[in-house]
Design a protein around this motif. Structure first.
Motif, PDB file in Angstrom:
ATOM      1  N   UNK A   7       0.813  -1.212   0.000  1.00 40.12           N
ATOM      2  CA  UNK A   7       0.000   0.000   0.000  1.00 40.12           C
ATOM      3  C   UNK A   7       0.851   1.269   0.000  1.00 40.12           C
ATOM      4  N   UNK A   8       1.959   1.251  -0.710  1.00 40.96           N
ATOM      5  CA  UNK A   8       2.835   2.409  -0.877  1.00 40.96           C
ATOM      6  C   UNK A   8       2.678   2.866  -2.312  1.00 40.96           C
ATOM      7  N   UNK A  22       1.327   1.351 -16.586  1.00 41.21           N
ATOM      8  CA  UNK A  22       2.309   1.865 -15.630  1.00 41.21           C
ATOM      9  C   UNK A  22       3.157   0.695 -15.154  1.00 41.21           C
ATOM     10  N   UNK A  23       4.479   0.820 -15.282  1.00 39.51           N
ATOM     11  CA  UNK A  23       5.385  -0.274 -14.945  1.00 39.51           C
ATOM     12  C   UNK A  23       6.260   0.093 -13.754  1.00 39.51           C
ATOM     13  N   UNK A  24       6.483  -0.872 -12.861  1.00 35.80           N
ATOM     14  CA  UNK A  24       7.363  -0.672 -11.717  1.00 35.80           C
ATOM     15  C   UNK A  24       8.794  -0.977 -12.136  1.00 35.80           C
ATOM     16  N   UNK A  25       9.707  -0.067 -11.860  1.00 37.36           N
ATOM     17  CA  UNK A  25      11.114  -0.249 -12.173  1.00 37.36           C
ATOM     18  C   UNK A  25      11.757  -1.097 -11.071  1.00 37.36           C
ATOM     19  N   UNK A  26      11.988  -2.367 -11.347  1.00 40.79           N
ATOM     20  CA  UNK A  26      12.531  -3.282 -10.349  1.00 40.79           C
ATOM     21  C   UNK A  26      13.976  -2.965  -9.987  1.00 40.79           C
ATOM     22  N   UNK A  40       4.785  -6.197  -2.270  1.00 41.02           N
ATOM     23  CA  UNK A  40       4.427  -4.988  -3.019  1.00 41.02           C
ATOM     24  C   UNK A  40       2.922  -4.913  -3.251  1.00 41.02           C
ATOM     25  N   UNK A  41       2.168  -5.631  -2.455  1.00 41.35           N
ATOM     26  CA  UNK A  41       0.723  -5.704  -2.660  1.00 41.35           C
ATOM     27  C   UNK A  41       0.061  -4.340  -2.504  1.00 41.35           C
ATOM     28  N   UNK A  42      -1.059  -4.176  -3.180  1.00 42.37           N
ATOM     29  CA  UNK A  42      -1.907  -2.984  -3.129  1.00 42.37           C
ATOM     30  C   UNK A  42      -1.199  -1.707  -3.571  1.00 42.37           C
ATOM     31  N   UNK A  43      -0.383  -1.794  -4.618  1.00 42.81           N
ATOM     32  CA  UNK A  43       0.308  -0.618  -5.124  1.00 42.81           C
ATOM     33  C   UNK A  43      -0.187  -0.165  -6.486  1.00 42.81           C
ATOM     34  N   UNK A  63       7.211 -13.393  -3.265  1.00 41.23           N
ATOM     35  CA  UNK A  63       6.855 -12.114  -3.881  1.00 41.23           C
ATOM     36  C   UNK A  63       5.344 -11.959  -3.850  1.00 41.23           C
ATOM     37  N   UNK A  64       4.878 -10.914  -3.185  1.00 39.44           N
ATOM     38  CA  UNK A  64       3.444 -10.649  -3.079  1.00 39.44           C
ATOM     39  C   UNK A  64       3.099  -9.461  -3.968  1.00 39.44           C
ATOM     40  N   UNK A  65       2.341  -9.742  -5.032  1.00 40.39           N
ATOM     41  CA  UNK A  65       1.870  -8.712  -5.959  1.00 40.39           C
ATOM     42  C   UNK A  65       0.345  -8.667  -5.985  1.00 40.39           C
ATOM     43  N   UNK A  66      -0.280  -9.104  -4.908  1.00 36.71           N
ATOM     44  CA  UNK A  66      -1.734  -9.100  -4.815  1.00 36.71           C
ATOM     45  C   UNK A  66      -2.285  -7.685  -4.855  1.00 36.71           C
TER      46      UNK A  66
END
Length: 106
Positions: A7-8, A22-26, A40-43, A63-66
């Protein structure tokens, strides 16, 4: 060993005009090479960059991407030691695969 950024919403996103997502830069996680669990859930980013940042997280096991609103799985199969992947409530995944070297990521 664990990092929770659930949630960030102020991540370094990049907008891909070709895919319109929109892509997250790993590569943000490059300094965390020993990281084993990442939440990284809820982002609400829609995918991740497939870049050198993925290769540096070779110790990542969870890895949590929920609840991220993912539309693509591009690059997720590159986490070679991943044992747990949470993609719950990502209802619009239309692209990508979790296949790696002829087998599915489990």
């Amino acid at each position: 060993m664990q990092l929770s950024l659930s949630h960030t919403t102020k991540f370094n996103y990049s907008y891909d005009p070709l895919d319109q997502v929109s892509l997250l830069n790993m590569s943000l996680f490059d300094p965390f090479q020993e990281l084993q669990s990442l939440d990284l859930s809820e982002n609400w980013f829609e995918g991740v960059y497939e870049n050198r940042g993925l290769a540096n997280l070779e110790n990542l096991k969870t890895l949590d991407l929920g609840y991220c609103g993912l539309t693509t799985l591009q690059g997720l199969a590159n986490f070679i030691n991943l044992q747990v992947l949470d993609l719950s409530c990502n209802f619009n995944i239309t692209r990508g695969s979790l296949e790696r070297q002829g087998r599915l990521l489990r």
